[in-house]
Design a protein around this motif. Structure first.
Motif, PDB file in Angstrom:
ATOM      1  N   ASP A 319      -8.568 -11.174  64.331  1.00 36.90           N
ATOM      2  CA  ASP A 319      -9.761 -11.201  63.728  1.00 36.90           C
ATOM      3  C   ASP A 319      -9.621 -10.178  62.524  1.00 36.90           C
ATOM      4  O   ASP A 319     -10.865 -10.149  61.597  1.00 36.90           O
ATOM      5  N   GLU A 320      -8.741  -9.294  62.311  1.00 40.57           N
ATOM      6  CA  GLU A 320      -8.702  -8.372  61.221  1.00 40.57           C
ATOM      7  C   GLU A 320      -8.822  -9.092  59.901  1.00 40.57           C
ATOM      8  O   GLU A 320      -8.313 -10.179  59.660  1.00 40.57           O
ATOM      9  N   ARG A 321      -9.755  -8.522  59.068  1.00 38.28           N
ATOM     10  CA  ARG A 321      -9.877  -9.145  57.768  1.00 38.28           C
ATOM     11  C   ARG A 321      -8.983  -8.845  56.732  1.00 38.28           C
ATOM     12  O   ARG A 321      -8.192  -7.603  56.983  1.00 38.28           O
ATOM     13  N   PHE A 322      -8.677  -9.572  55.765  1.00 38.07           N
ATOM     14  CA  PHE A 322      -7.649  -9.486  54.697  1.00 38.07           C
ATOM     15  C   PHE A 322      -8.050  -8.052  53.953  1.00 38.07           C
ATOM     16  O   PHE A 322      -9.144  -8.042  53.567  1.00 38.07           O
ATOM     17  N   PRO A 323      -6.970  -7.419  53.729  1.00 40.07           N
ATOM     18  CA  PRO A 323      -7.336  -6.184  52.966  1.00 40.07           C
ATOM     19  C   PRO A 323      -7.732  -6.214  51.463  1.00 40.07           C
ATOM     20  O   PRO A 323      -6.501  -6.276  50.736  1.00 40.07           O
ATOM     21  N   GLU A 324      -8.774  -6.497  51.177  1.00 35.34           N
ATOM     22  CA  GLU A 324      -8.896  -6.672  49.777  1.00 35.34           C
ATOM     23  C   GLU A 324      -8.416  -5.541  48.539  1.00 35.34           C
ATOM     24  O   GLU A 324      -8.305  -5.706  47.497  1.00 35.34           O
ATOM     25  N   VAL A 325      -8.186  -4.429  49.280  1.00 34.85           N
ATOM     26  CA  VAL A 325      -7.686  -3.267  48.663  1.00 34.85           C
ATOM     27  C   VAL A 325      -6.487  -3.751  47.882  1.00 34.85           C
ATOM     28  O   VAL A 325      -6.009  -3.066  46.626  1.00 34.85           O
ATOM     29  N   VAL A 326      -5.593  -4.531  48.224  1.00 34.37           N
ATOM     30  CA  VAL A 326      -4.338  -4.786  47.834  1.00 34.37           C
ATOM     31  C   VAL A 326      -4.391  -6.022  46.855  1.00 34.37           C
ATOM     32  O   VAL A 326      -3.290  -6.487  46.209  1.00 34.37           O
ATOM     33  N   LEU A 327      -5.612  -6.513  46.698  1.00 32.44           N
ATOM     34  CA  LEU A 327      -5.838  -7.889  45.778  1.00 32.44           C
ATOM     35  C   LEU A 327      -5.277  -7.164  44.196  1.00 32.44           C
ATOM     36  O   LEU A 327      -5.930  -6.385  43.950  1.00 32.44           O
ATOM     37  N   GLY A 328      -4.669  -8.027  43.518  1.00 30.49           N
ATOM     38  CA  GLY A 328      -4.320  -7.556  42.223  1.00 30.49           C
ATOM     39  C   GLY A 328      -2.989  -6.633  42.126  1.00 30.49           C
ATOM     40  O   GLY A 328      -2.728  -6.273  40.887  1.00 30.49           O
ATOM     41  N   GLU A 329      -2.532  -6.013  43.461  1.00 30.53           N
ATOM     42  CA  GLU A 329      -1.495  -5.105  43.234  1.00 30.53           C
ATOM     43  C   GLU A 329      -0.020  -5.812  43.066  1.00 30.53           C
ATOM     44  O   GLU A 329      -0.099  -7.174  43.559  1.00 30.53           O
ATOM     45  N   PRO A 330       0.706  -5.002  42.458  1.00 29.44           N
ATOM     46  CA  PRO A 330       2.235  -5.625  42.211  1.00 29.44           C
ATOM     47  C   PRO A 330       2.884  -6.025  43.557  1.00 29.44           C
ATOM     48  O   PRO A 330       2.525  -4.996  44.704  1.00 29.44           O
ATOM     49  N   ARG A 331       3.597  -7.082  43.886  1.00 29.44           N
ATOM     50  CA  ARG A 331       4.403  -7.003  44.952  1.00 29.44           C
ATOM     51  C   ARG A 331       5.831  -7.154  44.625  1.00 29.44           C
ATOM     52  O   ARG A 331       6.319  -7.486  43.555  1.00 29.44           O
ATOM     53  N   GLY A 332       6.786  -6.723  45.596  1.00 28.33           N
ATOM     54  CA  GLY A 332       8.144  -6.840  45.349  1.00 28.33           C
ATOM     55  C   GLY A 332       8.609  -5.652  44.465  1.00 28.33           C
ATOM     56  O   GLY A 332       7.928  -4.580  44.262  1.00 28.33           O
ATOM     57  N   ARG A 333       9.744  -5.862  43.769  1.00 23.13           N
ATOM     58  CA  ARG A 333      10.389  -4.713  43.012  1.00 23.13           C
ATOM     59  C   ARG A 333       9.565  -4.352  41.830  1.00 23.13           C
ATOM     60  O   ARG A 333       8.927  -5.453  41.170  1.00 23.13           O
ATOM     61  N   GLN A 334       9.545  -3.304  41.473  1.00 25.05           N
ATOM     62  CA  GLN A 334       8.936  -2.722  40.119  1.00 25.05           C
ATOM     63  C   GLN A 334       9.754  -1.712  39.481  1.00 25.05           C
ATOM     64  O   GLN A 334      10.413  -2.180  38.293  1.00 25.05           O
ATOM     65  N   GLY A 335       9.759  -0.421  40.050  1.00 23.01           N
ATOM     66  CA  GLY A 335      10.494   0.362  39.270  1.00 23.01           C
ATOM     67  C   GLY A 335      10.446   1.022  37.854  1.00 23.01           C
ATOM     68  O   GLY A 335       9.102   0.457  37.444  1.00 23.01           O
ATOM     69  N   ALA A 336      11.013   1.678  37.378  1.00 22.90           N
ATOM     70  CA  ALA A 336      10.771   2.322  36.100  1.00 22.90           C
ATOM     71  C   ALA A 336      11.510   1.614  35.062  1.00 22.90           C
ATOM     72  O   ALA A 336      12.437   0.821  35.002  1.00 22.90           O
ATOM     73  N   PRO A 337      11.001   1.738  33.748  1.00 22.71           N
ATOM     74  CA  PRO A 337      11.773   0.983  32.765  1.00 22.71           C
ATOM     75  C   PRO A 337      13.162   1.632  32.741  1.00 22.71           C
ATOM     76  O   PRO A 337      13.451   2.951  32.993  1.00 22.71           O
ATOM     77  N   ARG A 338      14.137   0.911  32.082  1.00 22.72           N
ATOM     78  CA  ARG A 338      15.392   1.328  32.054  1.00 22.72           C
ATOM     79  C   ARG A 338      15.657   2.267  30.779  1.00 22.72           C
ATOM     80  O   ARG A 338      14.720   2.197  29.932  1.00 22.72           O
ATOM     81  N   LYS A 339      16.611   3.323  30.839  1.00 20.29           N
ATOM     82  CA  LYS A 339      16.785   4.086  29.606  1.00 20.29           C
ATOM     83  C   LYS A 339      17.391   3.251  28.344  1.00 20.29           C
ATOM     84  O   LYS A 339      17.262   3.482  27.487  1.00 20.29           O
ATOM     85  N   ARG A 340      18.225   2.362  28.831  1.00 25.24           N
ATOM     86  CA  ARG A 340      18.804   1.398  27.873  1.00 25.24           C
ATOM     87  C   ARG A 340      19.458   0.056  28.742  1.00 25.24           C
ATOM     88  O   ARG A 340      19.604  -0.065  29.914  1.00 25.24           O
ATOM     89  N   VAL A 341      19.610  -0.842  27.899  1.00 30.80           N
ATOM     90  CA  VAL A 341      20.049  -2.390  28.477  1.00 30.80           C
ATOM     91  C   VAL A 341      21.571  -2.242  28.200  1.00 30.80           C
ATOM     92  O   VAL A 341      22.182  -2.008  27.226  1.00 30.80           O
ATOM     93  N   VAL A 342      22.326  -2.394  29.397  1.00 28.80           N
ATOM     94  CA  VAL A 342      23.585  -2.411  29.601  1.00 28.80           C
ATOM     95  C   VAL A 342      23.983  -3.679  28.700  1.00 28.80           C
ATOM     96  O   VAL A 342      23.589  -4.831  29.168  1.00 28.80           O
ATOM     97  N   LEU A 343      24.872  -3.807  27.639  1.00 30.74           N
ATOM     98  CA  LEU A 343      25.308  -4.883  26.963  1.00 30.74           C
ATOM     99  C   LEU A 343      26.775  -4.841  26.617  1.00 30.74           C
ATOM    100  O   LEU A 343      27.436  -3.713  26.571  1.00 30.74           O
ATOM    101  N   PRO A 344      27.587  -6.095  26.114  1.00 33.88           N
ATOM    102  CA  PRO A 344      29.016  -6.056  25.799  1.00 33.88           C
ATOM    103  C   PRO A 344      29.089  -5.123  24.674  1.00 33.88           C
ATOM    104  O   PRO A 344      28.055  -4.890  23.502  1.00 33.88           O
TER     105      PRO A 344
END
Length: 368
Positions: A319-344
């Motif tokens: 009977d526990e209600r869905f936690p509305e506090v998590v609505l709109g929150e990112p799910r899965g991996r996030q992390g910080a921006p990369r310092k650079r993109v590794v390229l050939p």
């Protein structure tokens, strides 16, 4: 979404999406063109479809036009695939350092060669080819407008744009304005991707950008009912009705969905041991925000049989209600921006790419 969108999870999402007559397209885990052409066992094992999947859709990764063309032909001829999606959105260093994923559209001619090879092969079976990409490598090296033009000229049926650059990874906020600019730039349908966490987000994206539809990735982790909500929201929109927030599932309904997910995994993976082991990684996503204690969560993350799972799920408060506090929150991996993109080496020196041959690992799996 490697390791997530297997046949079992696609079946579960399909059941949710069609419960009230809605419809969605669910794409198989991404496979590599070289792996498929060379008969890699792992690649072939991923090409499993549920009996309810009337439309077989596969996302294909590749950097060599010849491999991509041949792989597309195999998918159409041998696996009965009716939609092929090409991924040019992965920001993972092991992919971009070889010129693949989000790095590849920088080489405009190579991108065109790959797209034409896939479209040419698929057209013999009347199968549409779409592509997914990002805005570019970084703010100084944007590629999405040129990629859209090349896709249109190559006969691609639609293009999906993730509103982030490769250097952003999955951090920050998706740029929906870029999606709107691409809509204005091409005549083929544009699908928007990035930060679709709730059904309301999808409606806002379409109305804000003019996109023909949306692509959902991380937003469905532990929430297959999102597709039911999306189907209902778009049905109301098409009927001229205002958006209505969907009914949130109770913990009892969530646990029922968890049990169904585990059951489908056991069926598609050939037994309880492997299926339950595969299910473990989904537990934290399903229970995000609920009051389930750490000891119970830990036990669920080590489950090995369906009977054991049943016993543990019975300990949850239905009977526990869905936690509305998590609505709109990112799910899965996030992390910080990369310092650079590794390229050939020398990758950014020109945008030609004509005749470039890149190394593609047969067992490479990525996301976008």
């Amino acid at each position: 979404m490697a390791g997530i969108t297997n046949a079992a999870y696609r079946r579960l999402c399909l059941e949710q999406a069609t419960a009230d007559g809605g419809s969605s397209l669910f794409v198989c885990e991404m496979i590599t063109s070289r792996g498929l052409v060379e008969g890699d066992a792992t690649t072939r094992s991923m090409l499993v479809f549920d009996e309810r999947e009337k439309i077989r859709s596969v996302q294909l990764y590749g950097t060599d036009p010849a491999y991509v063309g041949k792989a597309t032909e195999i998918l159409c001829a041998d696996y009965g695939v009716s939609h092929v999606d090409l991924n040019f959105g992965c920001p993972v260093p092991k992919v971009t350092r070889k010129g693949g994923g989000a790095a590849l559209p920088w080489k405009r001619n190579l991108l065109g060669e790959i797209l034409r090879a896939a479209v040419g092969a698929a057209s013999r079976y009347d199968v549409p080819v779409t592509m997914k990409t990002r805005m570019g490598i970084d703010p100084e090296h944007l590629t999405y407008l040129d990629a859209g033009r090349i896709a249109e000229e190559s006969g691609v049926a639609a293009i999906a744009l993730h509103g982030r650059t490769a250097i952003q990874g999955y951090s920050g906020v998706a740029d929906w304005d870029a999606i709107a600019r691409l809509v204005e730039h091409v005549s083929i349908p544009v699908l928007g991707n990035g930060d679709i966490w709730e059904a309301g987000d999808a409606i806002r994206m379409v109305e804000q950008t003019g996109a023909a539809g949306v692509v959902v990735g991380r937003g469905c982790l532990g929430r297959p009912w999102l597709f039911r909500d999306l189907a209902a929201a778009f049905a109301r929109r098409e009927g001229g009705e205002p958006f209505a927030a969907p009914t949130l599932p109770s913990l009892g309904e969530v646990s029922t969905t968890m049990r169904r997910h585990a059951e489908l995994l056991c069926r598609h993976m050939g037994g309880e041991e492997r299926g339950c082991k595969e299910f473990r990684k989904h537990v934290s996503w399903y229970l995000k925000g609920f009051r389930a204690g750490g000891e119970l969560r830990h036990a669920l993350a080590l489950v090995s049989t369906l009977a054991e799972l049943d016993g543990l799920l019975a300990e949850l408060d239905p009977d526990e209600r869905f936690p509305e506090v998590v609505l709109g929150e990112p799910r899965g991996r996030q992390g910080a921006p990369r310092k650079r993109v590794v390229l050939p080496e020398g990758w950014l020196d020109d945008t030609d790419g004509r005749g470039v041959v890149l190394r593609e690992d047969a067992d490479e799996t990525t996301g976008g």
